[in-house]
Scaffold this motif. Sequence first.
Motif, PDB file in Angstrom:
ATOM      1  N   MET A 325       0.857  -1.185   0.000  1.00  0.00           N
ATOM      2  CA  MET A 325       0.000   0.000   0.000  1.00  0.00           C
ATOM      3  C   MET A 325       0.897   1.241   0.000  1.00  0.00           C
ATOM      4  O   MET A 325       2.029   1.198   0.483  1.00  0.00           O
ATOM      5  N   ILE A 326       0.357   2.350  -0.474  1.00  0.00           N
ATOM      6  CA  ILE A 326       1.180   3.548  -0.682  1.00  0.00           C
ATOM      7  C   ILE A 326       1.813   4.079   0.611  1.00  0.00           C
ATOM      8  O   ILE A 326       2.903   4.660   0.574  1.00  0.00           O
ATOM      9  N   SER A 327       1.155   3.896   1.754  1.00  0.00           N
ATOM     10  CA  SER A 327       1.688   4.465   3.005  1.00  0.00           C
ATOM     11  C   SER A 327       1.142   3.680   4.192  1.00  0.00           C
ATOM     12  O   SER A 327       0.170   2.910   4.047  1.00  0.00           O
ATOM     13  N   LYS A 328       1.734   3.919   5.320  1.00  0.00           N
ATOM     14  CA  LYS A 328       1.247   3.276   6.553  1.00  0.00           C
ATOM     15  C   LYS A 328      -0.184   3.731   6.825  1.00  0.00           C
ATOM     16  O   LYS A 328      -1.043   2.931   7.187  1.00  0.00           O
ATOM     17  N   ALA A 329      -0.414   5.048   6.626  1.00  0.00           N
ATOM     18  CA  ALA A 329      -1.760   5.591   6.885  1.00  0.00           C
ATOM     19  C   ALA A 329      -2.784   4.911   5.980  1.00  0.00           C
ATOM     20  O   ALA A 329      -3.895   4.575   6.415  1.00  0.00           O
ATOM     21  N   HIS A 330      -2.406   4.684   4.714  1.00  0.00           N
ATOM     22  CA  HIS A 330      -3.365   4.066   3.800  1.00  0.00           C
ATOM     23  C   HIS A 330      -3.574   2.585   4.155  1.00  0.00           C
ATOM     24  O   HIS A 330      -4.700   2.085   4.098  1.00  0.00           O
ATOM     25  N   GLN A 331      -2.489   1.914   4.550  1.00  0.00           N
ATOM     26  CA  GLN A 331      -2.617   0.521   4.993  1.00  0.00           C
ATOM     27  C   GLN A 331      -3.622   0.452   6.155  1.00  0.00           C
ATOM     28  O   GLN A 331      -4.523  -0.393   6.176  1.00  0.00           O
ATOM     29  N   GLU A 332      -3.481   1.375   7.094  1.00  0.00           N
ATOM     30  CA  GLU A 332      -4.388   1.379   8.256  1.00  0.00           C
ATOM     31  C   GLU A 332      -5.828   1.668   7.837  1.00  0.00           C
ATOM     32  O   GLU A 332      -6.774   1.059   8.340  1.00  0.00           O
ATOM     33  N   LYS A 333      -5.973   2.587   6.861  1.00  0.00           N
ATOM     34  CA  LYS A 333      -7.326   2.924   6.390  1.00  0.00           C
ATOM     35  C   LYS A 333      -7.985   1.691   5.759  1.00  0.00           C
ATOM     36  O   LYS A 333      -9.143   1.378   6.026  1.00  0.00           O
ATOM     37  N   VAL A 334      -7.214   0.984   4.926  1.00  0.00           N
ATOM     38  CA  VAL A 334      -7.770  -0.198   4.252  1.00  0.00           C
ATOM     39  C   VAL A 334      -8.128  -1.265   5.291  1.00  0.00           C
ATOM     40  O   VAL A 334      -9.205  -1.876   5.228  1.00  0.00           O
ATOM     41  N   LEU A 348     -15.831 -13.137   5.543  1.00  0.00           N
ATOM     42  CA  LEU A 348     -14.466 -13.005   5.019  1.00  0.00           C
ATOM     43  C   LEU A 348     -14.033 -14.348   4.432  1.00  0.00           C
ATOM     44  O   LEU A 348     -13.907 -15.327   5.163  1.00  0.00           O
ATOM     45  N   LEU A 349     -13.832 -14.395   3.114  1.00  0.00           N
ATOM     46  CA  LEU A 349     -13.430 -15.662   2.489  1.00  0.00           C
ATOM     47  C   LEU A 349     -11.918 -15.828   2.462  1.00  0.00           C
ATOM     48  O   LEU A 349     -11.403 -16.936   2.491  1.00  0.00           O
ATOM     49  N   CYS A 350     -11.199 -14.717   2.310  1.00  0.00           N
ATOM     50  CA  CYS A 350      -9.733 -14.802   2.404  1.00  0.00           C
ATOM     51  C   CYS A 350      -9.150 -13.417   2.664  1.00  0.00           C
ATOM     52  O   CYS A 350      -9.824 -12.401   2.476  1.00  0.00           O
ATOM     53  N   GLY A 351      -7.912 -13.392   3.129  1.00  0.00           N
ATOM     54  CA  GLY A 351      -7.244 -12.123   3.438  1.00  0.00           C
ATOM     55  C   GLY A 351      -7.778 -11.533   4.732  1.00  0.00           C
ATOM     56  O   GLY A 351      -8.032 -12.253   5.686  1.00  0.00           O
ATOM     57  N   GLY A 352      -7.905 -10.198   4.740  1.00  0.00           N
ATOM     58  CA  GLY A 352      -8.495  -9.543   5.902  1.00  0.00           C
ATOM     59  C   GLY A 352      -7.491  -8.956   6.875  1.00  0.00           C
ATOM     60  O   GLY A 352      -7.871  -8.404   7.894  1.00  0.00           O
ATOM     61  N   ASN A 362       9.201  -4.825   6.484  1.00  0.00           N
ATOM     62  CA  ASN A 362       8.786  -3.521   7.023  1.00  0.00           C
ATOM     63  C   ASN A 362       7.827  -2.753   6.105  1.00  0.00           C
ATOM     64  O   ASN A 362       7.554  -1.582   6.332  1.00  0.00           O
ATOM     65  N   GLY A 363       7.359  -3.425   5.046  1.00  0.00           N
ATOM     66  CA  GLY A 363       6.478  -2.749   4.088  1.00  0.00           C
ATOM     67  C   GLY A 363       5.035  -2.714   4.570  1.00  0.00           C
ATOM     68  O   GLY A 363       4.651  -3.401   5.515  1.00  0.00           O
ATOM     69  N   TYR A 364       4.238  -1.894   3.849  1.00  0.00           N
ATOM     70  CA  TYR A 364       2.840  -1.687   4.264  1.00  0.00           C
ATOM     71  C   TYR A 364       1.903  -2.552   3.417  1.00  0.00           C
ATOM     72  O   TYR A 364       1.186  -2.051   2.550  1.00  0.00           O
ATOM     73  N   PHE A 365       1.940  -3.849   3.650  1.00  0.00           N
ATOM     74  CA  PHE A 365       1.176  -4.779   2.802  1.00  0.00           C
ATOM     75  C   PHE A 365      -0.183  -5.126   3.417  1.00  0.00           C
ATOM     76  O   PHE A 365      -0.312  -5.237   4.630  1.00  0.00           O
ATOM     77  N   VAL A 366      -1.163  -5.306   2.553  1.00  0.00           N
ATOM     78  CA  VAL A 366      -2.475  -5.819   2.971  1.00  0.00           C
ATOM     79  C   VAL A 366      -2.779  -7.031   2.094  1.00  0.00           C
ATOM     80  O   VAL A 366      -2.599  -6.980   0.872  1.00  0.00           O
ATOM     81  N   ALA A 367      -3.251  -8.099   2.685  1.00  0.00           N
ATOM     82  CA  ALA A 367      -3.533  -9.330   1.927  1.00  0.00           C
ATOM     83  C   ALA A 367      -4.704  -9.118   0.974  1.00  0.00           C
ATOM     84  O   ALA A 367      -5.643  -8.381   1.310  1.00  0.00           O
ATOM     85  N   PRO A 368      -4.649  -9.775  -0.190  1.00  0.00           N
ATOM     86  CA  PRO A 368      -5.824  -9.736  -1.077  1.00  0.00           C
ATOM     87  C   PRO A 368      -7.028 -10.282  -0.315  1.00  0.00           C
ATOM     88  O   PRO A 368      -6.965 -11.376   0.247  1.00  0.00           O
ATOM     89  N   GLU A 384     -15.506   3.919  -1.497  1.00  0.00           N
ATOM     90  CA  GLU A 384     -14.265   3.538  -2.179  1.00  0.00           C
ATOM     91  C   GLU A 384     -13.201   3.213  -1.121  1.00  0.00           C
ATOM     92  O   GLU A 384     -12.975   4.001  -0.199  1.00  0.00           O
ATOM     93  N   ILE A 385     -12.553   2.070  -1.248  1.00  0.00           N
ATOM     94  CA  ILE A 385     -11.521   1.670  -0.280  1.00  0.00           C
ATOM     95  C   ILE A 385     -10.133   1.933  -0.860  1.00  0.00           C
ATOM     96  O   ILE A 385      -9.213   2.314  -0.176  1.00  0.00           O
ATOM     97  N   PHE A 386      -9.995   1.743  -2.165  1.00  0.00           N
ATOM     98  CA  PHE A 386      -8.729   1.947  -2.879  1.00  0.00           C
ATOM     99  C   PHE A 386      -7.652   1.003  -2.339  1.00  0.00           C
ATOM    100  O   PHE A 386      -6.501   1.393  -2.110  1.00  0.00           O
ATOM    101  N   GLY A 387      -8.065  -0.219  -2.150  1.00  0.00           N
ATOM    102  CA  GLY A 387      -7.165  -1.274  -1.699  1.00  0.00           C
ATOM    103  C   GLY A 387      -7.704  -2.600  -2.202  1.00  0.00           C
ATOM    104  O   GLY A 387      -8.736  -2.645  -2.875  1.00  0.00           O
ATOM    105  N   PRO A 388      -7.023  -3.716  -1.857  1.00  0.00           N
ATOM    106  CA  PRO A 388      -7.371  -5.015  -2.443  1.00  0.00           C
ATOM    107  C   PRO A 388      -8.545  -5.687  -1.740  1.00  0.00           C
ATOM    108  O   PRO A 388      -8.389  -6.724  -1.102  1.00  0.00           O
ATOM    109  N   VAL A 389      -9.722  -5.101  -1.854  1.00  0.00           N
ATOM    110  CA  VAL A 389     -10.893  -5.625  -1.144  1.00  0.00           C
ATOM    111  C   VAL A 389     -12.047  -5.832  -2.125  1.00  0.00           C
ATOM    112  O   VAL A 389     -12.599  -4.873  -2.662  1.00  0.00           O
ATOM    113  N   MET A 390     -12.392  -7.096  -2.352  1.00  0.00           N
ATOM    114  CA  MET A 390     -13.441  -7.440  -3.317  1.00  0.00           C
ATOM    115  C   MET A 390     -14.711  -7.843  -2.559  1.00  0.00           C
ATOM    116  O   MET A 390     -14.638  -8.586  -1.593  1.00  0.00           O
ATOM    117  N   CYS A 391     -15.856  -7.348  -3.027  1.00  0.00           N
ATOM    118  CA  CYS A 391     -17.135  -7.691  -2.395  1.00  0.00           C
ATOM    119  C   CYS A 391     -17.977  -8.514  -3.364  1.00  0.00           C
ATOM    120  O   CYS A 391     -18.239  -8.067  -4.490  1.00  0.00           O
TER     121      CYS A 391
END
Length: 487
Positions: A325-334, A348-352, A362-368, A384-391
């Motif tokens: 994710m672009i930043s720590k703040a955005h990772q936290e938002k997602v 929740l089927l996967c990720g989360g 040390n990167g700001y990753f979020v699971a698909p 809009e979440i702007f991250g890897p979150v599918m509904c």
Amino acid sequence: MSLVRYQNFVDGQYVKNQTNAFFDVTNPATGNIVYQVEIADDKVKELAISSAKKGFNAWAQLSGIERSRILMKAVTLLRERNDELAKIEVEDTGKPLSEAVAVDVTSGADAIEFFAGIAPAIEGNQQSLGNDFYYTRREPLGVCAGIGAWNYPLQIACWKAAPALAAGNSMIFKPSEETPLGALKLAEIFVEAGVPAGVFNVLQGDGAVGAWLSECPEIAKVSFTGEVSTGKKVMTSAAGSLKEVTMELGGKSPMIIFEDADINNAVSAAMLGNFYTQGEVCTNGTRVYLHDAIYDEFVDALLTRTKENIVVGDPLDQRTNFGAMISKAHQEKVLDCINKGVAEGATLLCGGSNVIPENAPNGYFVAPTIFADCHENMSIVRDEIFGPVMCLMRFSGEKEAVQKANATDFGLAAGVFTRDINRAHRVVHQLEAGICWINSYGLSPVEMPVGGYKQSGVGRENGVETIKHYTQIKSVYVGMQALECPF
Ligand code: NDP
């Protein structure tokens, strides 16, 4: 070790500010500060305006074919430096290098190539009016501003500069504070190609610099890419001097998968439209509507491919296809959005959660992340979440699918998957979205105009259409005989 500190790029060169104010830029895949950038102060801003006016006067005097030749040199330089520029984009954004080398620079170069080709063909028309006649001139607007988001920094700078410069305007571009380097490299390339000083200036800073550009009465147009709420502020400021605006804003786009769709292709689309660029794409099809008849088959294939084929990790590793994710703040938002989804009752089927890859701890990753049992009242489906979150949602009939797809204030994109050609077009014609794909998703060649319906935007980028948004018509009436006059 002291960090490199970049300056603003004005009038064909880097210029020092007087305040010494600067900001740090962090590589989101490592969490390290990688360089610094000076903030444009009043002196730099004044210089940017005077040089952009001077640049405009020189540039607009050239014929279309002269501008075209120069812009084509920039295209060659961009393509020659593809790998070097792609690496800059990776360090700034956290996206995988495998994507950036294939898409980011080339799609920017394509835009400049396309509009350079059109530059000599920009024309007015004429019409006889008895003995008199009139003709029209399609003239540039003057000094334009571009304000960019952080997900495709170089591409966005190219997509805005290309039509602006092809039509004879100059541009002052402000990249996002998260990703400021790509635009500076583009400015260097334009100068090397022969674009006159002042035709493309880059001002650095946060939203305050963007707000100043939006207000500045000496700027004729602002082309903005970013969030809806920021777009509204920019449009409000632009109204003060009645600027032209182009707004490329956010979305919450639907994909409708009918029972006769090619399931494998539809799964590919859902994955690309949610997990490419780790989900940070404005057109993402985050609301996936599945026909009851294929729901289970689709979900099985989707989960298998998500678990087996997505490689999260160091973006510079060639095997990685899913970055940070672009930043720590955005990772936290997602992650907050995901937690809300769970609290609201989605399954929740996967990720989360976040991910800590071995090669980028040390990167700001979020699971698909994939949610099932979603409905239109949930925040994960509305916002809009702007991250890897599918509904995932179900439907049983065409009318219901269209009604649900349109139940949003956004209107950027939509996808329809079916083998029934009549249904495909019938449904697309009812969708309230500016970019629609049939049995495809996410592809955005420069030939095709893109932009949003409803709150997703105003105006268009790309395509011949866009020249209209960077020119104004002057009508010239020519009297061939004495005027009749009652006085
Ligand atoms: P933001 O709206 O936060 O920022 C966009 C740009 O505007 C940045 O350069 C930002 O500066 C600047 N800015 C912030 N405040 C102001 C202001 N008051 N006046 C003028 N400029 C301002 O968007 P993000 O950068 O977070 O990008 C993500 C968003 O962009 C998503 O909503 C996404 O959907 C959208 N987007 C739309 C696309 C489209 O084509 N429709 C394409 C790509 C993204 P700074 O960052 O330095 O604060």
